[in-house]
Design a protein around this motif. Structure first.
Motif, short mmCIF file in Angstrom:
data_model
loop_
_atom_site.label_atom_id
_atom_site.label_comp_id
_atom_site.label_asym_id
_atom_site.label_seq_id
_atom_site.Cartn_x
_atom_site.Cartn_y
_atom_site.Cartn_z
N THR A 61 0.84 -1.34 0.05
CA THR A 61 0.10 -0.03 -0.17
C THR A 61 0.89 1.41 0.17
O THR A 61 0.49 2.30 -0.36
N PHE A 62 2.21 1.22 0.61
CA PHE A 62 2.98 2.52 0.70
C PHE A 62 3.40 2.59 -0.90
O PHE A 62 4.02 3.78 -1.01
N ARG A 63 3.37 1.58 -1.76
CA ARG A 63 3.88 1.75 -2.99
C ARG A 63 5.46 2.14 -3.01
O ARG A 63 5.91 3.24 -3.60
N PRO A 64 6.30 1.49 -2.35
CA PRO A 64 7.56 1.70 -2.27
C PRO A 64 8.38 1.72 -3.48
O PRO A 64 8.23 0.78 -4.52
N ASP A 65 9.24 2.68 -3.61
CA ASP A 65 10.37 2.45 -4.76
C ASP A 65 11.62 1.59 -4.29
O ASP A 65 12.20 0.92 -5.01
N GLN A 66 11.92 1.30 -2.91
CA GLN A 66 12.94 0.62 -2.39
C GLN A 66 12.38 0.07 -1.19
O GLN A 66 11.46 0.77 -0.37
N VAL A 67 12.43 -1.25 -0.82
CA VAL A 67 12.30 -1.73 0.40
C VAL A 67 13.51 -2.36 1.06
O VAL A 67 14.29 -3.31 0.68
N GLY A 68 13.51 -1.93 2.34
CA GLY A 68 14.95 -2.40 3.20
C GLY A 68 14.36 -3.51 4.03
O GLY A 68 13.49 -3.35 4.71
N VAL A 69 15.17 -4.50 4.07
CA VAL A 69 14.90 -5.74 4.88
C VAL A 69 16.22 -5.97 5.79
O VAL A 69 17.36 -5.51 5.58
N GLU A 70 15.81 -6.53 6.91
CA GLU A 70 16.89 -6.99 7.99
C GLU A 70 17.48 -8.05 7.64
O GLU A 70 17.46 -9.32 8.10
N ILE A 71 18.35 -8.05 6.55
CA ILE A 71 19.27 -8.88 5.95
C ILE A 71 20.56 -8.32 5.56
O ILE A 71 20.46 -7.04 5.21
N ARG A 72 21.48 -8.73 5.79
CA ARG A 72 22.82 -8.33 5.31
C ARG A 72 22.90 -8.08 3.91
O ARG A 72 22.54 -8.99 3.01
N GLN A 73 23.53 -6.85 3.30
CA GLN A 73 23.42 -6.74 1.85
C GLN A 73 24.17 -8.02 1.25
O GLN A 73 23.57 -8.31 -0.04
N GLU A 74 25.14 -8.24 1.63
CA GLU A 74 25.83 -9.29 1.05
C GLU A 74 25.08 -10.86 0.87
O GLU A 74 25.45 -11.68 0.05
N ASP A 75 24.10 -10.95 1.82
CA ASP A 75 23.78 -12.28 1.81
C ASP A 75 22.32 -12.20 0.96
O ASP A 75 21.76 -13.33 0.70
N LEU A 76 22.04 -10.98 0.29
CA LEU A 76 20.66 -10.87 -0.62
C LEU A 76 21.02 -12.02 -1.64
O LEU A 76 20.21 -12.49 -2.56
N THR A 77 22.05 -12.12 -2.01
CA THR A 77 22.38 -13.04 -3.44
C THR A 77 22.38 -14.31 -3.07
O THR A 77 22.53 -15.48 -4.17
N PHE A 78 22.29 -14.82 -1.87
CA PHE A 78 22.39 -16.36 -1.36
C PHE A 78 21.15 -17.11 -1.79
O PHE A 78 19.97 -16.21 -1.76
N ASP A 79 20.96 -18.36 -1.94
CA ASP A 79 19.71 -18.99 -2.13
C ASP A 79 18.75 -18.98 -0.85
O ASP A 79 19.11 -18.57 0.14
N ASN A 80 17.60 -19.56 -1.49
CA ASN A 80 16.41 -19.44 -0.39
C ASN A 80 16.72 -20.42 0.99
O ASN A 80 16.54 -19.85 2.14
N ARG A 81 17.53 -21.33 0.76
CA ARG A 81 17.77 -22.20 1.87
C ARG A 81 18.63 -21.27 2.99
O ARG A 81 18.45 -21.46 4.13
N TYR A 82 19.46 -20.85 2.48
CA TYR A 82 20.54 -19.97 3.24
C TYR A 82 19.96 -18.74 4.00
O TYR A 82 20.00 -18.46 5.23
N LEU A 83 18.89 -18.00 3.31
CA LEU A 83 18.52 -17.09 3.73
C LEU A 83 17.27 -17.58 5.10
O LEU A 83 17.14 -16.94 6.09
N THR A 84 16.43 -18.55 4.73
CA THR A 84 15.57 -19.09 5.50
C THR A 84 16.28 -19.70 6.85
O THR A 84 15.59 -19.54 8.08
N ASN A 85 17.49 -20.03 6.74
CA ASN A 85 18.19 -20.58 7.97
C ASN A 85 18.57 -19.43 8.80
O ASN A 85 19.30 -19.76 9.94
N ASN A 86 18.87 -18.28 8.32
CA ASN A 86 19.56 -17.36 8.92
C ASN A 86 18.66 -15.90 9.37
O ASN A 86 19.19 -15.27 9.98
N TYR A 87 17.43 -15.77 8.64
CA TYR A 87 16.48 -14.47 8.70
C TYR A 87 15.15 -14.71 9.06
O TYR A 87 14.58 -15.92 8.55
N PRO A 88 14.53 -13.99 9.54
CA PRO A 88 13.09 -14.00 9.72
C PRO A 88 12.10 -14.25 8.39
O PRO A 88 12.59 -13.91 7.30
#
Length: 254
Positions: A61-88
Motif C-alpha cells: 500500500t505504501f507503493r515503495p520504490d525501495q524496500v529495506g529488509v533486515e538481511i545483510r546486503q551481501e547475503d541477498l545473493t544467496f539461495d532461499n535455504r541460506y536465507l531461511t536458515n538465517n533470517y526471519p
C-alpha cells in the motif's frame, strides 16, 4: 533471555546514538519519504491483529520504490535455504517479492562481517548467542541484582504483552519503544561489570550499524519512497536516528 524480537536504543548511556554526522544533514533536492515498519518475526503467528499478510499489505500500500529488509546486503545473493536458515520469514519473503528493489541493512557483528554465515554458526560459534543462552542460567545473588532482574523480567513481559496484541500502528506509536528503552537500561545496569555486559554493548552497536546502513542507502535515492522493515526492538532507535536526517520525511505507520 533473548526473545524472538530484535532490540535496542536508549536515551542516554551506552545506548545513545549520539550527534548526527554532517553527512546525514546534507540537504538533497528532494526529500526521501521513509516509513519504518516494525515487525515481530515469529510472534506474528501469535498476534491476530498483526499477521504476516498485514506486513505485506502495508508495504504494498505504501507503493515503495525501495524496500529495506533486515538481511545483510551481501547475503541477498544467496539461495532461499541460506536465507531461511538465517533470517526471519517476513524478511526473506519481502526480499523475494521486491527482488531488485530490495536493499539489506542488517549487521551481525564484526566476528562474522564479510563472511557467509556457516550452517552451525548460531548453535556453536556465535559468542553473542552463547552469552544469551548462558545468561538465562545465571542466578543473581545480591539484593540489587535480584531487583534488577525482576525489573528486566517485568519489562520483558510487558513487551511481549504489547507484541501479542498490537496492530502495526500501535506497535509504532511509541509505547513499545519506551518499554523497550527501559528494558535495555535495566539490562545494562544488571550486566555492568560482568561478562554479560558485552550483550547490551552488542545490541547498541547493532542499532547503530543498522541505522547507518539505512542512511547510506537513503542518501543515494532522493525523491524515493522507501519502507524500512525492522524488528520491533530496533524501531525506536531507527526512527529517532532518521528523524535527525534533514532530507528524510518520516511517514507514520497507518
Amino acid at each position: 533471555m533473548r526473545r524472538a524480537l530484535s532490540r535496542r536504543l536508549l536515551a542516554g548511556g551506552i545506548f545513545a546514538i549520539g550527534t548526527p554526522s554532517p553527512l546525514w544533514s546534507v540537504p538533497l533536492t528532494k526529500n526521501v519519504a521513509v516509513m519504518v515498519l516494525p515487525v515481530l518475526h515469529n510472534l506474528h503467528r501469535a498476534n491476530s491483529h498483526y499477521s504476516y499478510e498485514d506486513i505485506y499489505r502495508l508495504v504494498a500500500t505504501f507503493r515503495p520504490d525501495q524496500v529495506g529488509v533486515e538481511i545483510r546486503q551481501e547475503d541477498l545473493t544467496f539461495d532461499n535455504r541460506y536465507l531461511t536458515n538465517n533470517y526471519p520469514t517476513e524478511m526473506v519473503h519481502l526480499a523475494h517479492q521486491y527482488s531488485s528493489h530490495t536493499f539489506g541493512f542488517d549487521w551481525l557483528g564484526n566476528e562474522i562481517a564479510g563472511r557467509p554465515i556457516p550452517d552451525d554458526w548460531w548453535a556453536k560459534h556465535s559468542r553473542i548467542k552463547s552469552l544469551e543462552r548462558s545468561f538465562d542460567q545465571v542466578l543473581s545473588k545480591t539484593v540489587r541484582d535480584k531487583k534488577l532482574l525482576s525489573k528486566v523480567n517485568e519489562l520483558s513481559t510487558e513487551q511481549m504483552k504489547i507484541a501479542k496484541t498490537a496492530t502495526a500502528a500501535q506497535l509504532a506509536d511509541g509505547r513499545y519503544d519506551r518499554v523497550c528503552a527501559d528494558y535495555y537500561t535495566a539490562l545494562d545496569k544488571l550486566t555492568r561489570n560482568t561478562q554479560y555486559s558485552e550483550l547490551p554493548r552488542f545490541y547498541s552497536d547493532r542499532d547503530r550499524h543498522l541505522a547507518m546502513n539505512v542512511i547510506q542507502h537513503l542518501k543515494n535515492y532522493p525523491g524515493n519512497r522507501i519502507v524500512v522493515v525492522t524488528g520491533a526492538d530496533h524501531h525506536g532507535p531507527m526512527v529517532r536516528t532518521l528523524a535527525a536526517v534533514s532530507y528524510v520525511n518520516l511517514v507514520p505507520v497507518p
